[in-house]
Design an enzyme around this catalytic site. Structure first.
Site, mmCIF file in Angstrom:
data_model
loop_
_atom_site.group_PDB
_atom_site.id
_atom_site.type_symbol
_atom_site.label_atom_id
_atom_site.label_comp_id
_atom_site.label_asym_id
_atom_site.label_seq_id
_atom_site.Cartn_x
_atom_site.Cartn_y
_atom_site.Cartn_z
ATOM 1 N N ILE A 93 0.770 -1.170 -0.058
ATOM 2 C CA ILE A 93 0.064 0.145 0.123
ATOM 3 C C ILE A 93 0.777 1.175 0.100
ATOM 4 C CG2 ILE A 93 -0.358 0.267 2.275
ATOM 5 C CD1 ILE A 93 -3.283 0.804 2.062
ATOM 6 N N ASN A 107 -2.601 1.418 15.963
ATOM 7 C CA ASN A 107 -2.984 1.019 17.203
ATOM 8 C C ASN A 107 -3.347 2.192 18.156
ATOM 9 O OD1 ASN A 107 -0.533 2.211 18.674
ATOM 10 N ND2 ASN A 107 0.458 0.748 17.848
ATOM 11 N N ASP A 126 1.419 -0.588 9.542
ATOM 12 C CA ASP A 126 1.888 0.621 10.398
ATOM 13 C C ASP A 126 3.202 1.135 10.307
ATOM 14 O OD1 ASP A 126 1.146 1.457 13.858
ATOM 15 O OD2 ASP A 126 1.395 2.680 12.228
ATOM 16 N N SER A 148 -6.906 -5.515 10.823
ATOM 17 C CA SER A 148 -7.065 -6.492 11.735
ATOM 18 C C SER A 148 -6.550 -7.815 11.349
ATOM 19 C CB SER A 148 -8.285 -6.486 12.646
ATOM 20 O OG SER A 148 -8.385 -5.442 13.467
ATOM 21 N N GLY A 168 -3.606 -9.330 10.543
ATOM 22 C CA GLY A 168 -2.283 -9.430 10.635
ATOM 23 C C GLY A 168 -1.944 -9.690 12.044
HETATM 24 N N1 APR Z 1 0.851 -2.895 2.571
HETATM 25 C C1 APR Z 1 -0.296 -3.822 2.338
HETATM 26 N N2 APR Z 1 -0.884 -4.231 3.366
HETATM 27 C C2 APR Z 1 0.210 -4.795 4.363
HETATM 28 C C3 APR Z 1 1.548 -4.241 4.470
HETATM 29 C C4 APR Z 1 1.808 -3.347 3.254
HETATM 30 N N3 APR Z 1 3.056 -2.717 3.106
HETATM 31 N N4 APR Z 1 2.087 -4.747 5.313
HETATM 32 C C5 APR Z 1 1.283 -5.529 5.998
HETATM 33 N N5 APR Z 1 0.159 -5.716 5.498
HETATM 34 C C6 APR Z 1 -1.038 -6.461 5.635
HETATM 35 C C7 APR Z 1 -0.844 -7.536 6.430
HETATM 36 O O1 APR Z 1 -0.431 -8.549 5.756
HETATM 37 C C8 APR Z 1 -2.409 -8.080 6.817
HETATM 38 O O2 APR Z 1 -3.088 -8.542 5.701
HETATM 39 O O3 APR Z 1 -1.983 -5.584 6.365
HETATM 40 C C9 APR Z 1 -2.986 -6.555 6.876
HETATM 41 C C10 APR Z 1 -2.978 -5.776 8.525
HETATM 42 O O4 APR Z 1 -1.767 -6.557 9.209
HETATM 43 P P1 APR Z 1 -1.128 -5.762 10.507
HETATM 44 O O5 APR Z 1 -0.332 -4.526 9.812
HETATM 45 O O6 APR Z 1 -0.622 -6.386 11.426
HETATM 46 O O7 APR Z 1 -2.293 -4.852 11.246
HETATM 47 P P2 APR Z 1 -3.153 -5.488 12.291
HETATM 48 O O8 APR Z 1 -3.418 -6.943 12.143
HETATM 49 O O9 APR Z 1 -4.553 -4.423 11.954
HETATM 50 O O10 APR Z 1 -2.483 -5.039 13.680
HETATM 51 C C11 APR Z 1 -2.337 -3.929 13.957
HETATM 52 O O11 APR Z 1 -0.205 -4.188 14.466
HETATM 53 O O12 APR Z 1 1.479 -2.986 13.145
HETATM 54 C C12 APR Z 1 0.964 -3.254 14.454
HETATM 55 O O13 APR Z 1 0.971 -0.778 15.399
HETATM 56 C C13 APR Z 1 -0.007 -1.867 14.613
HETATM 57 O O14 APR Z 1 -0.434 -2.494 16.830
HETATM 58 C C14 APR Z 1 -1.074 -2.444 15.727
HETATM 59 C C15 APR Z 1 -1.315 -4.004 14.909
#
Ligand code: APR
Length: 187
Positions: free
Chosen positions: A19, A32, A42, A125, A127
């Protein structure tokens, strides 16, 4: 067309990739509650966007689960970053679906209010927060459809940007289930 629907004046589509290199008006971040960055998308958004994003996040101070706040996009190919905080999956009996729905609603309304007509959204959410992808995809697509029903033409395009093929396939299945009939592909 695979992964694209036109619905009530809004294009809803899917893209597999990173993204942080996706050109859009509003780039949604799965943040978060502290807004102080993290891993996953993030971490990627803060790394690629640069320190101005965190500076603004620190001024804002935080964000409740299900809510959304906008900051500068720094060096990212977007006008704004919309930070939203998804629910941590705890088995599905703690209003996770409702809170996830709220993330999409808050982010889409904030984008429309700021005239950011092309919104790119990651799979919130699913990941680190552990939300099952197939369930999350259904919530996402149902919420996007309801938004378009309530506010036709409020946004020009909503793109789900999925990082891997398994996630892409889950959202494609949910897209087709939620938007069964392609309204025809406007050229
Ligand atoms: N581009 C698009 N999607 C991505 C990227 C990227 N560069 N990096 C990771 N993802 C995807 C993951 O593979 C997953 O499908 O984003 C989705 C959400 O995953 P996370 O980033 O882990 O987010 P989430 O599950 O909402 O957890 C949020 O993780 O990074 C920390 O600070 C954040 O505490 C918060 C938690």
């Amino acid at each position: 067309m695979l992964g694209l629907r036109h619905y009530r004046g809004t294009a809803v589509d899917l893209f597999q990739g990173d993204i942080t290199s996706f050109v859009c008006d509003a780039m949604v971040n799965a943040a978060n509650t502290s807004l102080r960055g993290g891993g996953g998308v993030d971490g990627a958004i803060h790394r690629a966007g640069g320190p101005s994003i965190l500076e603004e996040c620190e001024r804002i101070g935080g964000c409740e689960t299900g809510q959304a706040v906008a900051t500068t996009a720094g060096r990212l190919p977007a006008k704004k970053v919309i930070h939203t905080v998804g629910p941590i999956w705890r088995g599905g009996h703690e209003r996770e679906a409702e809170r996830l729905q709220s993330c999409y609603q808050s982010s889409l309304h904030l984008a429309a209010a700021s005239n950011l007509l092309h919104v790119a959204i990651p799979s919130i959410s699913t990941g680190i927060y552990g939300y099952p992808v197939a369930e999350a995809a259904k919530v996402a697509m149902q919420t996007i459809r309801s938004f378009c029903d309530d506010r036709p033409q409020a946004l020009r395009r909503i793109t789900m940007v999925l990082f891997d093929s398994e996630t892409y396939k889950a959202y494609q299945k949910a897209l087709f289930a939620c938007f069964p009939e392609a309204e025809g592909d406007e050229t």
